[in-house]
Design a protein around this motif. Structure first.
Motif, PDB file in Angstrom:
ATOM      1  N   UNK A  39      27.167 -86.630 -31.922  1.00 23.96           N
ATOM      2  CA  UNK A  39      28.143 -87.382 -32.705  1.00 23.96           C
ATOM      3  C   UNK A  39      27.787 -87.206 -34.174  1.00 23.96           C
ATOM      4  N   UNK A  40      28.793 -86.883 -34.970  1.00 25.31           N
ATOM      5  CA  UNK A  40      28.601 -86.710 -36.412  1.00 25.31           C
ATOM      6  C   UNK A  40      29.554 -87.684 -37.095  1.00 25.31           C
ATOM      7  N   UNK A  41      29.029 -88.557 -37.934  1.00 26.27           N
ATOM      8  CA  UNK A  41      29.871 -89.563 -38.571  1.00 26.27           C
ATOM      9  C   UNK A  41      29.399 -89.802 -39.999  1.00 26.27           C
ATOM     10  N   UNK A  42      30.363 -89.896 -40.906  1.00 28.66           N
ATOM     11  CA  UNK A  42      30.065 -90.264 -42.279  1.00 28.66           C
ATOM     12  C   UNK A  42      29.843 -89.084 -43.197  1.00 28.66           C
ATOM     13  N   UNK A  43      29.528 -89.413 -44.449  1.00 32.98           N
ATOM     14  CA  UNK A  43      29.225 -88.432 -45.476  1.00 32.98           C
ATOM     15  C   UNK A  43      27.845 -87.846 -45.198  1.00 32.98           C
ATOM     16  N   UNK A  44      27.732 -86.545 -45.226  1.00 32.19           N
ATOM     17  CA  UNK A  44      26.491 -85.844 -44.883  1.00 32.19           C
ATOM     18  C   UNK A  44      25.947 -86.369 -43.550  1.00 32.19           C
ATOM     19  N   UNK A  45      26.709 -86.160 -42.506  1.00 32.31           N
ATOM     20  CA  UNK A  45      26.327 -86.745 -41.211  1.00 32.31           C
ATOM     21  C   UNK A  45      25.051 -86.155 -40.642  1.00 32.31           C
ATOM     22  N   UNK A  46      24.308 -87.008 -39.992  1.00 33.04           N
ATOM     23  CA  UNK A  46      23.126 -86.577 -39.257  1.00 33.04           C
ATOM     24  C   UNK A  46      23.511 -86.596 -37.777  1.00 33.04           C
ATOM     25  N   UNK A  47      23.176 -85.548 -37.052  1.00 34.55           N
ATOM     26  CA  UNK A  47      23.581 -85.504 -35.639  1.00 34.55           C
ATOM     27  C   UNK A  47      22.908 -86.594 -34.816  1.00 34.55           C
ATOM     28  N   UNK A  48      23.705 -87.247 -33.997  1.00 31.28           N
ATOM     29  CA  UNK A  48      23.206 -88.247 -33.050  1.00 31.28           C
ATOM     30  C   UNK A  48      23.428 -87.662 -31.656  1.00 31.28           C
ATOM     31  N   UNK A  49      22.343 -87.326 -30.977  1.00 26.80           N
ATOM     32  CA  UNK A  49      22.439 -86.689 -29.659  1.00 26.80           C
ATOM     33  C   UNK A  49      23.022 -87.681 -28.647  1.00 26.80           C
ATOM     34  N   UNK A  50      24.153 -87.299 -28.064  1.00 23.19           N
ATOM     35  CA  UNK A  50      24.774 -88.125 -27.037  1.00 23.19           C
ATOM     36  C   UNK A  50      24.404 -87.635 -25.644  1.00 23.19           C
ATOM     37  N   UNK A  51      24.359 -86.301 -25.494  1.00 21.50           N
ATOM     38  CA  UNK A  51      24.118 -85.734 -24.168  1.00 21.50           C
ATOM     39  C   UNK A  51      23.763 -84.257 -24.337  1.00 21.50           C
ATOM     40  N   UNK A  52      22.967 -83.736 -23.433  1.00 26.39           N
ATOM     41  CA  UNK A  52      22.712 -82.296 -23.426  1.00 26.39           C
ATOM     42  C   UNK A  52      22.369 -81.846 -22.008  1.00 26.39           C
ATOM     43  N   UNK A  53      22.762 -80.623 -21.711  1.00 24.14           N
ATOM     44  CA  UNK A  53      22.506 -80.051 -20.395  1.00 24.14           C
ATOM     45  C   UNK A  53      22.698 -78.546 -20.470  1.00 24.14           C
ATOM     46  N   UNK A  54      22.040 -77.811 -19.599  1.00 26.21           N
ATOM     47  CA  UNK A  54      22.248 -76.373 -19.495  1.00 26.21           C
ATOM     48  C   UNK A  54      23.468 -76.084 -18.631  1.00 26.21           C
ATOM     49  N   UNK A  55      23.828 -77.032 -17.776  1.00 25.38           N
ATOM     50  CA  UNK A  55      24.950 -76.874 -16.856  1.00 25.38           C
ATOM     51  C   UNK A  55      26.264 -77.172 -17.576  1.00 25.38           C
ATOM     52  N   UNK A  56      27.128 -76.163 -17.681  1.00 27.79           N
ATOM     53  CA  UNK A  56      28.394 -76.320 -18.389  1.00 27.79           C
ATOM     54  C   UNK A  56      29.292 -77.368 -17.728  1.00 27.79           C
ATOM     55  N   UNK A  57      29.259 -77.453 -16.404  1.00 30.29           N
ATOM     56  CA  UNK A  57      30.102 -78.441 -15.713  1.00 30.29           C
ATOM     57  C   UNK A  57      29.670 -79.865 -16.048  1.00 30.29           C
TER      58      UNK A  57
END
Length: 190
Positions: free
Chosen positions: A114-132
């Motif tokens: 999630x990227x929000x605001x001026x000069x956004x810093x990434x907030x990791x919501x989810x990650x996976x190697x599986x595309x599905x």
């Protein structure tokens, strides 16, 4: 033109050092290529390209700061293995926000941030190697934001194709079941 006598001990030392450094850089690059392979992102990209062709509306925060309904094709930006889904847009950069979906070679996963605001810093919501799994996560995220007053399933071309394919599968399954049953009855007669 230089001859053999022009190679002084200092130059010899320099070129030997260059050779060692060149070998170590080559080895480091080979190790990096082995460790950091490209992450497959094709299915996720195809998913979003397909969604952009449909008349799906999502609830977003508009430029004036009020809730509004936006067609998904205007909210999704996809370029070069990066997908952005804007959920908020404003003249004030502090109120701009989007979800960023991109493969991360170092982590060897696909990240949803999630990227929000001026000069956004990434907030990791989810990650996976599986595309599905990424597609399932984003689907749940989108389902909470779909504007059902404007989005009608029966008006979506891909939904019509999905229903038709499901109907054909059911008919084929039923036909196979009937054939098995008829073979079973014929065997019982003998």
């Amino acid at each position: 033109m230089a001859n053999k006598t022009d190679i002084t001990p200092a130059l010899s030392y320099f070129f030997k050092s260059l050779e060692r450094r060149s070998d170590s850089v080559k080895n480091a690059n080979q190790l990096k290529q082995q460790r950091f392979k490209d992450v497959d992102f094709s299915e996720v990209e195809q998913f979003f390209r397909s969604l952009k062709t449909q008349n799906i509306f999502i609830n977003t925060v508009g430029i004036n700061g009020k809730a509004e309904s936006t067609i998904l094709s205007k909210a999704i930006y996809s370029m070069g293995r990066v997908v952005r889904i804007y959920y908020s847009s404003s003249f004030d950069d502090m109120h701009n926000g989007f979800i960023l979906i991109t493969p991360d070679v170092e982590l060897q996963t696909i990240c949803v941030e999630r990227m929000h605001g001026l000069r956004p810093k990434p907030e990791m919501l989810y990650h996976s190697i599986d595309q599905m799994k990424i597609i399932k996560y984003v689907t749940r995220w989108l389902l909470r934001r779909i504007d059902w007053k404007k989005t009608k399933l029966n008006n979506l071309d891909l939904y019509k194709l999905f229903v038709e394919a499901r109907k054909k599968e059911e008919e084929a399954r039923l036909q196979a079941h009937l054939e098995l049953m008829s073979e079973g009855i014929e065997l019982e007669r003998f």
